[in-house]
Design an enzyme around this catalytic site. Sequence first.
Site, PDB file in Angstrom:
ATOM      1  CB  ALA A  51      -0.738   0.375   1.215  1.00  0.00           C
ATOM      2  N   GLY A 106       0.436  -5.127   0.812  1.00  0.00           N
ATOM      3  CA  GLY A 106      -0.566  -5.718  -0.402  1.00  0.00           C
ATOM      4  C   GLY A 106       0.224  -5.730  -1.097  1.00  0.00           C
ATOM      5  CD  GLU A 138      -2.777  -8.226   2.188  1.00  0.00           C
ATOM      6  OE1 GLU A 138      -2.248  -6.706   2.615  1.00  0.00           O
ATOM      7  OE2 GLU A 138      -3.201  -8.271   3.462  1.00  0.00           O
ATOM      8  CD  GLU A 174       1.346  -5.589   5.473  1.00  0.00           C
ATOM      9  OE1 GLU A 174       2.387  -6.531   5.891  1.00  0.00           O
ATOM     10  OE2 GLU A 174       0.373  -5.815   4.403  1.00  0.00           O
TER      11      GLU A 174
HETATM   12  C1  HXC Z   1       5.037   4.869  -1.061  1.00  0.00           C
HETATM   13  C2  HXC Z   1       7.082   3.478  -2.001  1.00  0.00           C
HETATM   14  C3  HXC Z   1       6.645   2.346  -0.914  1.00  0.00           C
HETATM   15  C4  HXC Z   1       5.348   2.295  -0.751  1.00  0.00           C
HETATM   16  C5  HXC Z   1       8.480   2.507  -1.874  1.00  0.00           C
HETATM   17  N1  HXC Z   1       7.996   3.963  -1.984  1.00  0.00           N
HETATM   18  N2  HXC Z   1       7.741   1.747  -1.065  1.00  0.00           N
HETATM   19  N3  HXC Z   1       6.657   4.715  -1.659  1.00  0.00           N
HETATM   20  N4  HXC Z   1       4.398   3.300  -0.619  1.00  0.00           N
HETATM   21  N5  HXC Z   1       4.704   1.276   0.327  1.00  0.00           N
HETATM   22  C6  HXC Z   1       9.011   4.734  -2.615  1.00  0.00           C
HETATM   23  C7  HXC Z   1      10.100   5.168  -2.096  1.00  0.00           C
HETATM   24  O1  HXC Z   1       9.336   5.982  -0.458  1.00  0.00           O
HETATM   25  C8  HXC Z   1      11.193   5.606  -2.692  1.00  0.00           C
HETATM   26  O2  HXC Z   1      10.818   7.019  -3.362  1.00  0.00           O
HETATM   27  C9  HXC Z   1      11.242   4.740  -3.876  1.00  0.00           C
HETATM   28  O3  HXC Z   1       9.824   3.764  -4.309  1.00  0.00           O
HETATM   29  C10 HXC Z   1      11.979   3.515  -4.420  1.00  0.00           C
HETATM   30  O4  HXC Z   1      12.188   3.427  -2.997  1.00  0.00           O
HETATM   31  P1  HXC Z   1      13.229   3.018  -1.827  1.00  0.00           P
HETATM   32  O5  HXC Z   1      13.072   2.759  -0.812  1.00  0.00           O
HETATM   33  O6  HXC Z   1      14.460   3.543  -2.103  1.00  0.00           O
HETATM   34  O7  HXC Z   1      14.324   1.738  -2.413  1.00  0.00           O
HETATM   35  P2  HXC Z   1      14.958   0.456  -1.698  1.00  0.00           P
HETATM   36  O8  HXC Z   1      16.261   0.901  -0.556  1.00  0.00           O
HETATM   37  O9  HXC Z   1      15.036  -0.191  -2.856  1.00  0.00           O
HETATM   38  O10 HXC Z   1      13.884  -0.243  -1.278  1.00  0.00           O
HETATM   39  C11 HXC Z   1      13.181  -1.015  -1.209  1.00  0.00           C
HETATM   40  C12 HXC Z   1      12.308  -1.899   0.224  1.00  0.00           C
HETATM   41  C13 HXC Z   1      11.376   0.127   0.884  1.00  0.00           C
HETATM   42  C14 HXC Z   1      12.569  -2.165   0.815  1.00  0.00           C
HETATM   43  C15 HXC Z   1      10.653  -2.121  -0.840  1.00  0.00           C
HETATM   44  O11 HXC Z   1      10.861   0.708  -0.057  1.00  0.00           O
HETATM   45  C16 HXC Z   1      10.389  -0.586   1.724  1.00  0.00           C
HETATM   46  O12 HXC Z   1      10.512  -0.541   2.490  1.00  0.00           O
HETATM   47  N6  HXC Z   1       9.130  -0.349   1.706  1.00  0.00           N
HETATM   48  C17 HXC Z   1       8.308  -0.180   1.814  1.00  0.00           C
HETATM   49  C18 HXC Z   1       7.732  -1.455   1.811  1.00  0.00           C
HETATM   50  C19 HXC Z   1       6.200  -1.682   2.865  1.00  0.00           C
HETATM   51  O13 HXC Z   1       6.021  -1.214   4.235  1.00  0.00           O
HETATM   52  N7  HXC Z   1       5.309  -2.305   1.952  1.00  0.00           N
HETATM   53  C20 HXC Z   1       3.851  -2.660   3.414  1.00  0.00           C
HETATM   54  C21 HXC Z   1       2.890  -1.089   3.250  1.00  0.00           C
HETATM   55  S1  HXC Z   1       1.567  -1.010   4.256  1.00  0.00           S
HETATM   56  P3  HXC Z   1      11.188   7.861  -3.042  1.00  0.00           P
HETATM   57  O14 HXC Z   1      10.526   9.703  -3.580  1.00  0.00           O
HETATM   58  O15 HXC Z   1      11.667   8.349  -2.082  1.00  0.00           O
HETATM   59  O16 HXC Z   1      12.690   8.006  -4.026  1.00  0.00           O
HETATM   60  C22 HXC Z   1       1.253  -2.278   3.176  1.00  0.00           C
HETATM   61  C23 HXC Z   1      -0.493  -2.496   3.767  1.00  0.00           C
HETATM   62  C24 HXC Z   1      -1.190  -3.322   2.806  1.00  0.00           C
HETATM   63  O17 HXC Z   1       0.656  -2.967   2.156  1.00  0.00           O
HETATM   64  C25 HXC Z   1      -2.849  -2.583   3.483  1.00  0.00           C
HETATM   65  C26 HXC Z   1      -4.034  -3.184   2.569  1.00  0.00           C
HETATM   66  C27 HXC Z   1      -5.225  -2.544   2.733  1.00  0.00           C
END
Ligand code: HXC
Length: 185
Positions: free
Chosen positions: A70, A113, A116, A136
């Site tokens: 997400a 997500g 998922e 998450e």
């Molecule tokens: C918004 C995101 C994002 C996310 C990455 N980006 N994941 N933006 N939401 N989930 C953006 C970063 O901010 C960054 O933008 C660009 O993508 C590249 O990411 P980096 O972090 O620079 O890349 P990297 O160092 O390779 O790391 C990749 C990664 C990391 C390990 C995937 O980005 C990460 O941990 N992302 C979050 C993953 C996460 O927690 N997912 C779960 C979300 S909660 P900028 O602008 O800074 O360059 C969820 C709930 C679902 O999914 C519920 C459903 C109803």
Amino acid sequence: MNDQIIAREFIELVKKPPIAVVFLNRPEALNALSVGLMRNLAETLEELDKDDNIGVIVLSGKGRAFAAGADIKEMSGANEDDFISQDRLGNWDRLRSIKKPVIAAVHGFALGGGCELALICDIIIASEDAQFGQPEILIGVMPGAGGTQRLARAVGKYRAMEIALTGRRITAQEAHALLGEPECC
Ligand code: HXC
């Protein structure tokens, strides 16, 4: 027949009947599932579900991820009213209602997500660089789009609990081993 390429705001659709390939197309944000992207995706899959020329849908991501979950930035700026009015879970219900087979072609990150979304699909084909996970918990929430249930069904309760409660990522190879070999002819 030539491939037909249709660009939407956050989706690219390539139609090569009877196959449709749908790409999540926010590579700069690792295809984070913003409300806009999820709406685009639901609309596109519903349209393909009704298209008599299409028999199977492949879902993939542009850039270096399938989907990193997400959109955390969007979620962090949203209040309760936003969550209700945007009907975020409604878009997931729409995806679950697609009747045609959907194959997730996963490379790179399939997290939160994104994982998922792959789990909703009927078949997952993962490249060797794919990484799955439910991180998450690391940001203080739980998988909210059915991941707790689908993951448990796929890999069993104890593995699912371990993956969701630690937030650790698993490789395509580990995921394959957890699922076991497909029953085959
Ligand atoms: C918004 C995101 C994002 C996310 C990455 N980006 N994941 N933006 N939401 N989930 C953006 C970063 O901010 C960054 O933008 C660009 O993508 C590249 O990411 P980096 O972090 O620079 O890349 P990297 O160092 O390779 O790391 C990749 C990664 C990391 C390990 C995937 O980005 C990460 O941990 N992302 C979050 C993953 C996460 O927690 N997912 C779960 C979300 S909660 P900028 O602008 O800074 O360059 C969820 C709930 C679902 O999914 C519920 C459903 C109803």
